[in-house]
Design a protein around this motif. Structure first.
Motif, PDB file in Angstrom:
ATOM      1  N   GLY A  21       0.798  -1.227   0.000  1.00 53.53           N
ATOM      2  CA  GLY A  21       0.000   0.000   0.000  1.00 53.53           C
ATOM      3  C   GLY A  21       0.824   1.266   0.000  1.00 53.53           C
ATOM      4  N   GLY A  22       2.108   1.163   0.306  1.00 57.62           N
ATOM      5  CA  GLY A  22       2.977   2.341   0.293  1.00 57.62           C
ATOM      6  C   GLY A  22       2.924   3.166   1.564  1.00 57.62           C
ATOM      7  N   SER A  23       2.438   2.592   2.671  1.00 62.31           N
ATOM      8  CA  SER A  23       2.265   3.380   3.898  1.00 62.31           C
ATOM      9  C   SER A  23       3.353   3.111   4.941  1.00 62.31           C
ATOM     10  N   SER A  24       4.458   2.494   4.550  1.00 61.54           N
ATOM     11  CA  SER A  24       5.524   2.187   5.500  1.00 61.54           C
ATOM     12  C   SER A  24       6.043   3.449   6.173  1.00 61.54           C
ATOM     13  N   VAL A  25       6.285   3.375   7.494  1.00 61.27           N
ATOM     14  CA  VAL A  25       6.876   4.499   8.217  1.00 61.27           C
ATOM     15  C   VAL A  25       8.267   4.132   8.743  1.00 61.27           C
ATOM     16  N   THR A  26       8.867   3.092   8.170  1.00 61.84           N
ATOM     17  CA  THR A  26      10.185   2.637   8.623  1.00 61.84           C
ATOM     18  C   THR A  26      11.203   2.570   7.487  1.00 61.84           C
ATOM     19  N   ARG A  27      10.894   3.183   6.343  1.00 63.88           N
ATOM     20  CA  ARG A  27      11.720   3.062   5.132  1.00 63.88           C
ATOM     21  C   ARG A  27      11.836   1.593   4.727  1.00 63.88           C
TER      22      ARG A  27
END
Length: 579
Positions: free
Chosen positions: A154-160
């Motif tokens: 989904g492209g929502s990663s918050v950790t790179r």
């Protein structure tokens, strides 16, 4: 700080960003949707951050300018042609915008870099696989040619977690790999492809009589804040939690079976409810973040959808200590577990009461007269899901325990309902604040009950050492043995290095205080430099052995994910915090 004008309205941006602009890359969610800070939050932040209306007259670094940087792929034309031939030209993307969109996620570091026009670490090509055969062929080719391979959901990663540090190939699972593979009402399971979105899965289950020819409606019960823009595969490979996880469980509690395409071949786990056949490969693969293989399908438990039985509650406690005692007693009472279960610390409660326009009113004066004072009181909100008898009994037991700790019932004010109405929209506030040089970000950890107060105090003390910084925290997932602490920090900041110093310092405090580095966001490349010290060398060596077995050529998600192949820069940033 100058007196504010009640008629002043900040210059919030309220138009969809241009299609190929920097803002279209860092904007959260629907391009046409917005959620601006309301008057209560706006006034609170001005005071806390030492700002005035003047600071909100003109946005800075708004990102409306077009992405004009052109970074050509580094793979040879022969490689690009071979990869295109597998999926077809229309499912292969070489333009800079598509490649940047696939690599960056929604970490604050990603957003700051985009506002500063820092474009780096792009894949050379983005492929939209149509089925598992495509993935097998792509992986085989990349493995033979030693080409790095990354995966996007989904492209929502918050950790790179998906950043393509070494270029190569990015698979976008959301385009085609998003279908239901199987459904069993007898077993109460559903099997879906990894690119299935949260809203689509929940829609199918909630309307199962129509969509799946079922007798009943069902729910997955998994609602992370990124729910609207995250994928099932992303949930699984990061060990995600949802806002209702205290009852339904985290994603690792829901997964029955998985299928991964790996350089060693296809790994499939059987869909048994429990088994005693050695180490559990479901748990080994969960949280592997694309480093061991590419998740193609997953079988999940589903639950009866019974919204008519939901009972919502909210309470105000006089102190953090009394609130923690009540939440622990509820989780250890053997009467059952609530679904949503969110306890805000004093500063988050203070912010909430400003947002709800309760602070500094006659009602607030009554609360203070009763002993519920600012920066001491704590808000608990939640809900009970399940069968009618279960929710009724649990609701009454929660009330009894909370009242025993002198909590004031707020349920008639429908606090939980107001929170639920906006719970997936809060990320939209980030871009509004960042338009004016303010970052709002989060880091979360897991702790035992016996650690809760000391970890909370240590992290708050570190964050508050940064001048004019808001530090809120809440417990949003609880267990009989402990829970998570989810920290939200707000500060004036637009320099990437300054931001990283703050973020790395918080991770250092997590490490030194004995908290788990992450409860549900995963590790990615941000938290990775801390992982070996956290796990210990024996466990980390076991992970390296698994990596070496599944991916001997080290092509899967390279660049520091899960602490593998850390760069010198990553090591320096981590250990630099010691000095």
């Amino acid at each position: 700080m100058r007196q504010s004008s009640p008629s002043f309205l900040p210059s919030w941006i309220e138009t969809p960003p241009p299609a190929t602009s920097y803002r279209s890359l860092f904007k959260w969610g629907d391009p046409a949707q917005f959620k601006h800070p309301n008057r209560g939050l706006y006034e609170y932040l001005k005071k806390a951050l030492q700002m005035s209306d003047e600071d909100f007259k003109q946005p800075c670094h708004h990102g409306l300018e077009p992405l004009e940087q052109e970074l050509p792929p580094r793979l040879t034309a022969n490689h690009l042609a071979a990869l295109q031939s597998i999926v077809g030209v229309k499912n292969a993307h070489l333009d800079t915008y598509s490649r940047l969109r696939a690599s960056y996620g929604k970490a604050m570091f990603d957003l700051i870099r985009l506002r500063c026009h820092q474009v780096e670490n792009l894949p050379d090509i983005v492929l939209d696989p149509r089925h598992t055969t495509d993935i097998e062929q792509i992986l085989r080719y990349c493995n033979e040619q030693r080409i790095p391979l990354y995966v996007r959901g989904g492209g929502s990663s918050v950790t790179r977690g998906t950043e393509s540090v070494y270029g190569g190939v990015m698979l976008d699972m959301s385009v085609h790999m998003n279908r239901v593979v199987d459904f069993s009402e007898t077993d109460q399971t559903i099997t879906v492809q990894a690119g299935m979105s949260g809203p689509e899965l929940e829609h199918i289950l909630n309307h199962a009589p129509e969509t799946l020819n079922a007798k009943h409606a069902y729910t997955c019960g998994h609602f992370p804040q990124s729910f609207e823009y995250s994928s099932v595969g992303g949930w699984v490979v990061t060990r995600s939690a949802g806002q209702n996880s205290t009852y339904y469980g985290k994603i690792e509690d829901m997964v029955l079976a998985q299928e991964y395409v790996t350089p060693r071949g296809t790994l499939r786990t059987p869909a048994y409810p429990r088994q005693a056949t050695g180490p559990d490969f479901n748990q080994i693969m969960l949280g592997s973040e694309g480093c061991f293989g590419i998740l193609t399908t997953v079988t999940l438990k589903v639950f009866r959808y019974l919204p008519q039985n939901c009972r919502r509650f909210s309470y105000l406690f006089k102190t953090w200590q009394e609130a923690l005692t009540a939440t622990r007693q509820i989780m250890q009472s053997e009467d059952g577990h609530p679904s949503i279960f969110r306890l805000s610390d004093p500063e988050e409660t203070d912010v909430a009461l400003h947002m709800y326009h309760i602070a500094n009113t006659s009602a607030d004066r009554i609360l203070q007269a009763l002993g519920y004072h600012p920066m001491q009181r704590c808000l608990l909100l939640g809900s009970c899901d399940g069968g009618a008898g279960y929710t009724r009994n649990l609701y009454h037991q929660i009330h009894t325990i909370c009242r025993r700790q002198s909590a004031l019932p707020l349920t008639p004010f429908r606090v939980t309902e107001r929170w639920e109405r906006d719970r997936f929209r809060d990320p939209y506030i980030r871009e509004d604040l960042q338009d004016f040089g303010i970052i709002i970000d989060t880091l979360e950890c897991a702790v035992r009950w016996s650690q809760m107060e000391s970890v909370h105090k240590a992290v708050r003390q570190f964050i508050k050492n940064h001048p004019n910084t808001v530090c809120m925290a809440h417990l949003s997932h609880a267990y009989p043995q402990g829970g998570n602490l989810y920290f939200i920090f707000i500060a004036r900041m637009d320099d990437p290095d300054e931001y990283l110093r703050l973020q790395y310092g918080i991770l250092d405090v997590f490490q030194h205080s004995g908290a788990a580095l992450s409860h549900h966001h995963g590790i990615g490349k941000i938290v990775a430099p801390w992982l070996e010290e956290h796990l210990g060398s024996v466990q980390m060596d076991a992970l390296r052995a698994l990596k070496g077995y599944f991916d001997p050529e080290r092509i899967l998600n390279p660049g520091g994910t899960l602490g593998f192949d850390l760069s010198d820069e990553q090591r320096r940033k981590r250990w630099g915090m010691r000095s």
